[in-house]
Write an enzyme that holds these catalytic residues in place. Structure first.
Site, PDB file in Angstrom:
ATOM      1  N   CYS A  75      44.772  33.738  34.366  1.00  0.00           N
ATOM      2  CA  CYS A  75      46.123  33.592  34.884  1.00  0.00           C
ATOM      3  C   CYS A  75      46.650  32.191  34.509  1.00  0.00           C
ATOM      4  CB  CYS A  75      46.128  33.780  36.404  1.00  0.00           C
ATOM      5  SG  CYS A  75      45.004  32.689  37.247  1.00  0.00           S
TER       6      CYS A  75
ATOM      7  N   CYS B 249      44.799  29.238  35.901  1.00  0.00           N
ATOM      8  CA  CYS B 249      43.478  28.950  35.350  1.00  0.00           C
ATOM      9  C   CYS B 249      43.629  28.236  34.020  1.00  0.00           C
ATOM     10  CB  CYS B 249      42.695  30.245  35.180  1.00  0.00           C
ATOM     11  SG  CYS B 249      42.751  31.296  36.635  1.00  0.00           S
TER      12      CYS B 249
END
Lengths: 340, 83
Positions: free
Chosen positions: B14, B17
């Site tokens: 995502c 991250c």
């Protein structure tokens, strides 16, 4: 001169409350805060223009909901003490199921955060039941989905979505925890425990507020591209899907059954399901079929099932997905019988 | 002397991250350290390591942060303390 952080913190809260104001204003006064753009008959536009007029109409109508939902997302990310909440779910008793279902709407917005949290719930000692309750509840009734359902469809539909998802998630978690394969998963992960952070930094209110703005921005960046793309696709469905087809198949008992099942192969990114259902409702779908779809589609979407199956094995996934679809249909029928 | 520092970023891909990985690389570069930054995408691996919310960062298998994106200056502080 106030510092940059103070200004950003103030901005975060101002945007949140302004969004809430813009959301509430039309409900109280009956007129929207700013003029709303209405597109005419979609088919009369050039096909290239359809997604744009469609999006423009939604943006002018629902910008308050967008603003409020995403700012709230940021605030929840920063201010909700997730770890502490997870630790409340430490037993296999009914209380853990209820709490898992209550916490799920704010614990995970991003589907990529779901599986670590799912594991985290199991690691607290609550076992697979409450962990599954969380996994089923989070996509079906997270707060973003509920705000948009209320704003685009109706508050009644949002309440029904939340209520039925709540009951369904508890029942499904409870049932799967009693299957032999569910128990096997629990044993497989009995040994895992959550790693402790080296040092937990406590942030003050100001820092948290600034961070909530950053989190809101990250949330927008994550959700918006897929949302825009999804709504563009929905605009063509809205324009070209024959109304008699919807009227024949997506009403009555058949409509509920189809509503509960079409979501499984049809992957709808976060929030797009609400726009999709709205378009189908306009085309004549019954509200009971709409509820069945809003529950079935997020609870048993193929990408999330694939992710979970790597951890729990396909038997557990198949069981919970089947139960989710069944529950979606049952909810649709109850909604129909109640005549809502 | 210890070998190369191992920084592991846990996240399923995502934006948060990715941002975390970016910050870690920036911190390493600014300090001019010899360290390898590994991004772990596998969620089963995360569970086994006891990661219960992502993004998370481990420095030489010690969990430094989980559930939020750490700032570059924070990461630098850990790395300096760790050396």
């Amino acid at each position: 001169m106030p510092s940059r952080n103070t200004l950003l913190a103030v901005l975060a809260w101002v945007l949140l409350f302004f969004g809430l104001f813009a959301l509430a204003y039309p409900r109280i006064t009956g007129t929207p805060l700013l003029p709303v753009y209405k597109h005419g008959e979609l088919r009369s536009y050039h096909p290239v223009m359809i997604p744009f007029v469609y999006l423009a109409s939604y943006l002018t109508r629902a910008w308050g909901a967008f603003l409020f939902a995403f700012m709230l997302g940021g605030v929840i990310e920063v201010f909700i003490p997730r770890e502490r909440m997870k630790n409340y779910l430490s037993s296999r008793r009914a209380k853990s199921y209820v709490l898992a279902a209550l916490f799920a709407p704010v614990l995970a917005i991003c589907s990529c955060a779901m599986i670590p949290i799912f594991g985290g719930v199991m690691a607290t000692g609550a076992g697979i039941g409450p962990a599954l309750t969380f996994l089923v509840m989070a996509p079906a009734a997270n707060f973003l989905a509920i705000i948009f359902t209320s704003e685009l469809i109706s508050p009644l539909m949002a309440a029904a979505r939340f209520g039925f998802a709540f009951l369904g998630a508890i029942l499904i978690g409870f049932a799967v925890a009693r299957t032999p394969w569910g128990k096997a998963v629990e044993e497989k992960f009995a040994g895992i425990s959550a790693a402790k952070e080296a040092e937990v930094i406590e942030m003050d209110f100001l820092e948290k507020s600034v961070n909530s703005l950053k989190e809101a921005y990250l949330l927008v960046r994550m959700v918006l591209p897929y949302l825009l793309l999804g709504v563009a696709v929905v605009s063509f469905i809205d324009a070209y899907l024959p109304k008699d087809l919807v009227g024949t198949y997506l009403t009555g008992p058949l409509g509920v059954l189809l509503g509960a099942t079409i979501g499984v192969p049809l992957y709808t990114p976060t929030l797009v399901e609400v726009f999709f259902v709205k378009a189908l409702l306009e085309a004549g779908m019954s509200t009971s079929a709409a509820l069945a779809f809003l529950l079935g589609a997020p609870m048993s979407s193929i990408p999330s099932m694939m992710g979970v199956s790597r951890i729990t094995g396909w038997k557990t996934v198949a069981t919970y997905a089947l139960l989710a679809v069944l529950w979606a249909a049952v909810s649709g029928f109850i909604y129909m019988i109640l005549g809502l | 002397m210890r070998g190369v520092l191992k920084i592991e970023v846990f996240g399923a891909g995502c934006p948060k991250c990715k941002k975390t990985e970016e910050n870690c690389r920036k911190a390493v570069k600014e300090l001019g350290l010899k360290a390898e930054v590994i991004h772990v995408y596998d969620q089963v691996e995360m569970l086994k390591r006891g990661i219960t919310s992502s993004p998370a960062v481990m420095v030489d298998s010690k969990l430094m942060v989980s559930g939020r994106v750490p700032e570059v200056h924070e990461i630098k502080k850990w790395l300096i303390a760790h050396k």
